[in-house]
Scaffold this motif. Structure first.
Motif, short mmCIF file in Angstrom:
data_model
loop_
_atom_site.label_atom_id
_atom_site.label_comp_id
_atom_site.label_asym_id
_atom_site.label_seq_id
_atom_site.Cartn_x
_atom_site.Cartn_y
_atom_site.Cartn_z
N ILE A 165 -5.14 1.55 2.35
CA ILE A 165 -4.20 0.48 1.97
C ILE A 165 -3.50 0.82 0.67
O ILE A 165 -2.27 0.70 0.55
CB ILE A 165 -4.94 -0.86 1.86
N ASN A 166 -4.27 1.24 -0.33
CA ASN A 166 -3.68 1.58 -1.62
C ASN A 166 -2.63 2.67 -1.49
O ASN A 166 -1.55 2.60 -2.09
CB ASN A 166 -4.77 2.05 -2.59
N LYS A 167 -2.96 3.67 -0.70
CA LYS A 167 -2.03 4.80 -0.54
C LYS A 167 -0.75 4.35 0.15
O LYS A 167 0.36 4.72 -0.25
CB LYS A 167 -2.71 5.91 0.26
N ARG A 168 -0.90 3.55 1.20
CA ARG A 168 0.29 3.11 1.94
C ARG A 168 1.15 2.16 1.11
O ARG A 168 2.39 2.27 1.14
CB ARG A 168 -0.14 2.44 3.25
N ILE A 169 0.55 1.26 0.35
CA ILE A 169 1.34 0.36 -0.49
C ILE A 169 2.13 1.17 -1.52
O ILE A 169 3.31 0.89 -1.77
CB ILE A 169 0.43 -0.67 -1.19
N ALA A 170 1.50 2.18 -2.10
CA ALA A 170 2.21 3.02 -3.08
C ALA A 170 3.40 3.72 -2.43
O ALA A 170 4.49 3.80 -3.02
CB ALA A 170 1.25 4.05 -3.67
N GLU A 171 3.22 4.21 -1.21
CA GLU A 171 4.33 4.86 -0.50
C GLU A 171 5.46 3.87 -0.25
O GLU A 171 6.64 4.19 -0.43
CB GLU A 171 3.83 5.43 0.83
#
Length: 714
Positions: A192-198
């Motif tokens: 989730i963290n990675k996708r939100i940052a993207e």
């Protein structure tokens, strides 16, 4: 002021480097792009300010990669330490582990907002996933958290003051990020963290492009009737800068309503400008942000659910002054109840006024409101914005207004430093001195708009104050004022004057910080407190002694005549319901999205309808008063750190009004009052409970909401 809301990117607001020499031991040199990299070598400038004279765009990527590796090694040293975990070898060591990354990223992320060239955008695209990976590595490092928890469980009771506060912040930060989750939930949180940052990176690229693309091209000067010659010249200049598709160009700014609508006589052009603004990012093709919005909303809701909360609002508000969604809605509903009848009365009055000249069949549209409201205000007060603009020369507002107020209230003085390089030729740098003439800080201002700068105004830092690090604050403000053509003075509107005071209030929060630890200093406070110093600083713009000192005619130097000044000050609160309503509507959109469980988030195609229904349910669906930001271009929420937090502008306005009342009673420019406020509030950062900080100065146990309505003339 916008904040980034991931933990690693706290470096954007907690940056600092007193001396990078020791930190570079952790960086394996030489490597291509690293050896002699000016971002990784000690700057000889005052307070080790970034030396932009030798920093190139290509230096950022290798420097960021090296700094990421430096923090990885620092974290490994903490984890591999065979000694019993202690506050010193674990908590302070963790606080210091990202020091080099703080420094490099603070400079880089300044440019991603203020001067985002193609190279900077490409670097951002490459580095965000790496920063996110580092964040996840640290957040879910079980051995690291076990050491932190060991110290929290065994040493907290013996720690005091800022040491205990630092421990609390770090421990709770890890817990809120999922350190106590099961292995499978941790894995999902990482995704989730990675996708939100993207997605936020995509948003940060798409929205400025959409806003630039929405510019309205004008073929004939006659269509610009109503604008001043200076404004027409600006439209011509903007057209040239954007490729000259037509002789004139009206640039869209970040808010829904556009100030230029106040003056445009051509109704169809007013409609085109308003619709270009409102629909800049909700159409088809390359500039539709709704797919990003709904995916972020789902991921945030899922994140909250993983952490045991009903929705993202409950999760996000847990560590604010408001604490819960119920408290936020109780606050908002008080304001909505007082606002609605006044808004309806304002709209009727404007339409009735317009019908005097346009006929009884005239129907007021949202793109007409600013135009006829301005004419109505002029008729009532014999006042127009253009009457006062010659008295608001940008240089006088800054030096004789903003600086003068800071000198009178806090004893600060300012010296321009033309020898310190900047990243753009339009910037200025000032050294700030304390009342005892001691050098206190550096302050940069970047005031003029350009295509590479995102909309809005904000404050951040190249370096935060920290007694532990022996570092002085290096603070900057960014705005988007239209720069006058060469040889002409840049004149501001009243709104722009108050924006300058507002952003400098944030700057003072950083400049006057007096804290031990970098993580706790300056503006590192809850969202529903961080806007208070800035909103309060607007108070000084209308203090008579300050106003009369800066409001002087740009050609004659004469002060603004008393009758014009009186008209303008009375007109400030002309029809105040509109400004409150557009803010309330934006706030309620933010809350509506944040209150959704993941399963109830609408599709991209349903997003606009969801907005309308959310506003209808709470009583704010009014075509005449659209939200200050529509969801599709609400950067605070989808690109920054204000999700479930936009209410904080109104919340902190209440705090600011309460504090302004204290100043008014005790002496607006009384240095004893200023020093008291500095000591009890501005210098404290996040070192103690924020409600207690507020109480310490005002004596109030809770904020007095009625102060906002009174201050707004309602």
């Amino acid at each position: 002021m916008n904040k980034i809301n991931t933990r690693i990117k706290r470096t954007l607001v907690t940056a600092g480097l007193a001396s990078s020499v020791a930190l570079l031991n952790a960086v394996e040199q030489p490597k291509e792009g690293v050896k002699n990299n000016p971002l990784l070598t000690h700057s000889a400038l005052l307070f080790a300010a970034p030396d932009f004279s030798c920093i190139h765009e290509t230096d950022y990527l290798p420097a960021l990669k090296a700094a990421i590796q430096a923090q990885r090694k620092a974290i490994k040293r903490i984890v591999d330490n065979k000694q019993r975990p202690t506050f010193a070898n674990t908590i302070v060591a963790y606080e210091e582990s990202g020091r080099l990354l703080d420094h490099v990223s603070s400079v880089f992320f300044c440019l991603t907002g203020a001067d985002k060239t193609d190279v900077i955008a490409k670097t951002e695209k490459e580095i965000i996933p790496q920063l996110t990976d580092l964040e996840n590595e640290i957040t879910f490092n079980a051995k690291l958290f076990s050491r932190i928890k060991y110290v929290y469980d065994r040493e907290r009771a013996t720690l005091k003051g800022e040491d205990r506060k630092l421990l609390d912040e770090i421990y709770k930060q890890f817990v809120r990020s999922g350190a106590l989750l099961s292995a499978d939930k941790k894995a999902r949180m990482e995704q989730i963290n990675k996708r939100i940052a993207e997605l936020q990176q995509q948003w940060g690229t798409m929205l400025p492009d959409a806003t630039n693309h929405a510019a309205v091209w004008v073929d004939n000067k006659d269509e610009l009737k109503g604008l001043s010659e200076a404004d027409i010249a600006q439209c011509r200049k903007d057209a040239e800068r954007r490729g000259g598709k037509a002789p004139y160009c009206i640039v869209i700014v970040n808010t829904t309503q556009q100030a230029i609508l106040t003056h445009l006589e051509n109704r169809d052009l007013r409609r085109r400008v308003f619709e270009a603004s409102l629909h800049r990012a909700d159409g088809t093709g390359a500039f539709n942000t709704y797919p990003i919005v709904v995916e972020i909303a789902k991921l945030r809701a899922e994140k909250a659910e993983l952490m045991g909360h009903k929705n993202y609002a409950a999760y996000s508000l847990e560590r604010t002054m408001a604490k819960t969604p119920d408290n936020v809605y109780a606050f908002l509903k008080q304001l909505i109840a007082a606002y609605r009848p006044k808004a309806e009365a304002e709209t009727r009055a404007i339409e009735d006024f317009a019908r005097r000249s346009e006929g009884q069949d005239f129907r007021l549209q949202p793109y007409d409101r600013f135009y006829y409201s301005a004419k109505m205000k002029q008729a009532q007060y014999r006042f127009a914005e253009d009457d006062v603009k010659p008295y608001f020369n940008i240089d006088s507002v800054l030096v004789n207004g903003v600086f003068y107020a800071a000198q009178r209230a806090y004893g600060l003085t300012f010296k321009e430093r033309k020898d310190i390089p900047t990243y753009h030729k339009d910037m200025r740098v000032f050294e700030v001195f304390d009342k005892d003439k001691r050098p206190l800080a550096l302050w940069y201002c970047d005031y003029f708009r350009r295509p590479t700068k995102r909309g809005g105004a904000w404050m951040s830092s190249f370096s935060k104050q920290s007694k532990w690090r022996k570092q002085q604050p290096i603070i900057y403000n960014v705005c988007n004022y239209a720069k006058a053509p060469e040889g002409q003075p840049t004149l501001l509107t009243w709104d722009e004057v108050t924006t300058m005071f507002h952003e400098f209030g944030h700057a003072l929060h950083g400049i006057l910080s007096d804290c031990k630890y970098n993580m706790l200093s300056g503006t590192a406070v809850a969202r529903d407190f961080v806007e208070m110093p800035s909103q309060f600083n607007e108070f000084f713009a209308t203090v008579p002694e300050v106003f009369n000192h800066y409001a002087r005619h740009t050609k004659t130097g004469q002060p603004m005549p008393e009758d014009l000044k009186e008209k303008m000050l009375k007109a400030i609160n002309f029809q105040p319901a509109y400004a409150l309503g557009e803010n309330l509507a934006a706030t309620c959109l933010d809350m509506a999205w944040a209150m959704l469980p993941a399963k109830n988030v609408p599709t991209a195609g349903q997003a606009a309808a969801f907005d309308r229904e959310a506003l209808r349910e709470i009583g704010l669906l009014d075509v005449q008063v659209p939200p200050r930001y529509a969801t599709s271009y609400f950067n605070h929420v989808w690109g920054g750190g204000y999700a479930a937090g936009y209410y904080s502008y109104l919340w902190t306005e209440v705090l600011a009004d309460n504090i302004a009342s204290c100043f008014a009673k005790r002496g607006a420019l009384n240095p004893e009052v200023g020093q008291d406020f500095r000591k009890k509030v501005l210098s404290r950062g996040n070192t103690k409970d924020l409600m207690q900080t507020f109480t310490d100065f005002t004596g109030l146990k809770t904020p007095d909401v009625s102060a906002l309505m009174k201050a707004r003339g309602m």
